[in-house]
Design a protein around this motif. Sequence first.
Motif, mmCIF file in Angstrom:
data_model
loop_
_atom_site.group_PDB
_atom_site.id
_atom_site.type_symbol
_atom_site.label_atom_id
_atom_site.label_comp_id
_atom_site.label_asym_id
_atom_site.label_seq_id
_atom_site.Cartn_x
_atom_site.Cartn_y
_atom_site.Cartn_z
ATOM 1 N N VAL A 139 6.779 -3.474 9.497
ATOM 2 C CA VAL A 139 6.447 -2.846 8.101
ATOM 3 C C VAL A 139 7.662 -2.181 7.502
ATOM 4 O O VAL A 139 7.917 -2.260 6.190
ATOM 5 N N ALA A 140 8.678 -2.069 8.387
ATOM 6 C CA ALA A 140 10.043 -1.296 7.891
ATOM 7 C C ALA A 140 10.591 -1.897 6.814
ATOM 8 O O ALA A 140 10.775 -3.275 6.888
ATOM 9 N N ALA A 141 11.409 -1.379 6.187
ATOM 10 C CA ALA A 141 12.048 -1.856 4.905
ATOM 11 C C ALA A 141 13.055 -0.901 4.471
ATOM 12 O O ALA A 141 13.031 0.232 4.966
ATOM 13 N N ASP A 142 14.125 -1.193 3.356
ATOM 14 C CA ASP A 142 15.033 -0.364 3.164
ATOM 15 C C ASP A 142 14.548 0.927 2.656
ATOM 16 O O ASP A 142 15.156 1.998 2.803
ATOM 17 N N ASP A 143 13.327 0.739 1.941
ATOM 18 C CA ASP A 143 12.661 1.972 1.366
ATOM 19 C C ASP A 143 11.620 2.600 2.176
ATOM 20 O O ASP A 143 10.765 3.490 1.676
ATOM 21 N N ILE A 144 11.197 1.848 3.368
ATOM 22 C CA ILE A 144 10.325 2.398 4.182
ATOM 23 C C ILE A 144 10.805 2.572 5.615
ATOM 24 O O ILE A 144 11.019 1.724 6.389
ATOM 25 N N GLU A 202 7.835 7.245 6.111
ATOM 26 C CA GLU A 202 6.917 6.488 5.076
ATOM 27 C C GLU A 202 5.611 6.005 5.804
ATOM 28 O O GLU A 202 4.575 5.949 5.560
ATOM 29 N N TYR A 203 6.030 5.457 7.235
ATOM 30 C CA TYR A 203 4.683 4.944 7.802
ATOM 31 C C TYR A 203 4.699 5.233 9.288
ATOM 32 O O TYR A 203 6.068 5.136 10.006
ATOM 33 N N ILE A 204 3.753 5.552 10.117
ATOM 34 C CA ILE A 204 3.959 5.943 11.525
ATOM 35 C C ILE A 204 2.737 5.150 12.128
ATOM 36 O O ILE A 204 1.537 5.104 11.810
ATOM 37 N N GLU A 205 3.236 4.149 13.349
ATOM 38 C CA GLU A 205 2.355 3.612 14.109
ATOM 39 C C GLU A 205 1.690 4.221 15.288
ATOM 40 O O GLU A 205 2.707 4.831 15.965
ATOM 41 N N LEU A 206 0.483 4.469 15.549
ATOM 42 C CA LEU A 206 -0.194 5.365 16.593
ATOM 43 C C LEU A 206 -1.020 4.294 17.334
ATOM 44 O O LEU A 206 -2.042 3.723 16.833
ATOM 45 N N ARG A 207 -0.823 4.739 18.509
ATOM 46 C CA ARG A 207 -1.485 3.666 19.682
ATOM 47 C C ARG A 207 -2.135 4.593 20.821
ATOM 48 O O ARG A 207 -1.173 5.306 21.399
ATOM 49 N N ASN A 208 -3.347 4.519 21.155
ATOM 50 C CA ASN A 208 -3.902 5.058 22.137
ATOM 51 C C ASN A 208 -3.435 4.858 23.477
ATOM 52 O O ASN A 208 -2.966 5.718 24.341
ATOM 53 N N CYS A 209 -3.260 3.666 23.684
ATOM 54 C CA CYS A 209 -2.748 3.020 24.948
ATOM 55 C C CYS A 209 -1.275 3.026 25.210
ATOM 56 O O CYS A 209 -0.598 2.611 24.355
ATOM 57 N N TYR A 251 0.849 -1.191 -0.090
ATOM 58 C CA TYR A 251 -0.113 0.122 -0.040
ATOM 59 C C TYR A 251 0.728 1.226 0.023
ATOM 60 O O TYR A 251 0.602 2.181 -0.590
ATOM 61 N N ILE A 252 2.015 1.357 0.765
ATOM 62 C CA ILE A 252 2.566 2.299 1.070
ATOM 63 C C ILE A 252 3.443 2.554 -0.378
ATOM 64 O O ILE A 252 3.518 3.798 -0.910
ATOM 65 N N ARG A 253 3.932 1.371 -1.085
ATOM 66 C CA ARG A 253 4.727 1.729 -2.345
ATOM 67 C C ARG A 253 3.802 2.184 -3.319
ATOM 68 O O ARG A 253 4.315 2.876 -4.519
ATOM 69 N N THR A 254 2.479 1.741 -3.469
ATOM 70 C CA THR A 254 1.689 2.115 -4.519
ATOM 71 C C THR A 254 0.806 3.386 -3.998
ATOM 72 O O THR A 254 0.022 3.880 -4.841
ATOM 73 N N HIS A 255 1.299 4.109 -3.201
ATOM 74 C CA HIS A 255 0.655 5.375 -2.779
ATOM 75 C C HIS A 255 1.597 6.536 -2.408
ATOM 76 O O HIS A 255 1.786 6.847 -1.346
ATOM 77 N N PRO A 256 2.870 6.452 -3.380
ATOM 78 C CA PRO A 256 3.993 7.448 -2.989
ATOM 79 C C PRO A 256 3.587 8.896 -2.558
ATOM 80 O O PRO A 256 4.370 9.586 -2.032
ATOM 81 N N THR A 257 2.649 9.413 -2.979
ATOM 82 C CA THR A 257 2.186 10.872 -2.673
ATOM 83 C C THR A 257 1.611 10.982 -1.359
ATOM 84 O O THR A 257 1.650 12.352 -0.754
#
Length: 433
Positions: free
Chosen positions: A266-271, A298-305, A132-138
């Motif tokens: 989720v992390a990768a060389d390009d993420i 590229e990606y942020i994990e957010l948790r309430n608790c 999803y991240i790679r196919t939504h580069p904007t």
Amino acid sequence: MTISKTNLKQYFHAVQLNRDKCVGCTKCVRVCPTEAIRVRGGKAQIDPNRCIDCGQCIEVCPVNALYIKKDPLDEIDGFKYKVAIISASYTSQFREEIGFEKGLKALYHMGFDEFAEQAWITDIAADIIRDYIRTHPTIRPVLSSNCPAIVRLIQVRFPSLLTNLLHIETPLSMLAKYCRDKIIKDKKLKEEDIGIFLIVPSASQITAVHQPEGTYSNLHDGAIAICDVYAKAMSVMKEVEQDDRSVVSCANGRNWAISGMEADDVAADDIRTLYVNGIHNVIDVLSNIESHRLDQYEYIELRNCYQGCVGGNLNVENPFVAKARIKNIASSTKRIAIDKEYFFKLYKEGYFDVIPLEPRSIMELDKDVKTAITMMKKVKEILQVLPGFDCGVCGSPTCKALAEDIVQGKADVADCLVRKRTEPMEESPFPTD
């Protein structure tokens, strides 16, 4: 301005208030991240449009006036075949001398016919998220939508970031779909005969089951609190100890109950990824994202608790103890055979896509722009006579919130007790000499 009833959305909320118990202390008012609570007439009241079921108010209430509305365990009795979809923190609730295997086996003794663990598909979910991240580069950064309280927080306070949300079903929902389809195929059962119940660690996940945001259909039939399932499991433990059947827990993917596990997977060389837990920390990070200060991720994990789902308000174990157990469990479990192609096929076909969410327009004073501008001017005028302490004693969370409440006819300047005490006193009728 009169608002038509047809324009009002009725929100389901797991967080509920018992007004008879409420003493009007205003502690809940001060911690609510969306300013959803007011105290009027000595009693708290919750605005359903603002509430995100984060549970902050429950933690500080000294008289237990706030509580969580949960589905009872006997809800499963309405179905011929019952399935428990287990949130990742469930097995960590059981002490080492009991063992997580008995915790899983107990599910059979309380009426479930089978169970599935979130960890079965976290590796698959991570692959889908990366695609999803790679196919939504904007879209940068893409924000995790795994925590329902955070999704609703963005709707209420950060609507400009709604497009940044990962518009894909959560792993628990994907797993529910997989189990239902597999049971229909293997057991030859009708869809209505199958009850899919999530075993969840927090109030917001109960709300998400009863009112899913952005999904086309409800994939679940109920949400049962981990604490209730745990209590039942302990009550049938003697029966469980006599049960010689084997259960297999899962090591397919890592346990996303701990904050940071999702981001790491989720992390990768390009993420590049970042993870944040605790709702007030999340608010600070979302403000930075809104200001484009975190576009490098590229990606942020957010948790309430705090600590992640192990810190949920429906768990029974200390989150740090649960976290340690999860790490031990991960080293002693086996892999589960699961059809990865099934999930990717549905993902590519768009089945797991969610509808783009609408903001909750609760910050505007009026839908009519001219009226709203006039009201805003009045708010500024009222703020000039308020002390600016944001103490919450008046029953509104801040002086600005009180000014808005006054303009909307929900409060009065006289509600500010600090202002009353700091006003110049009239000359005393009693001479001091």
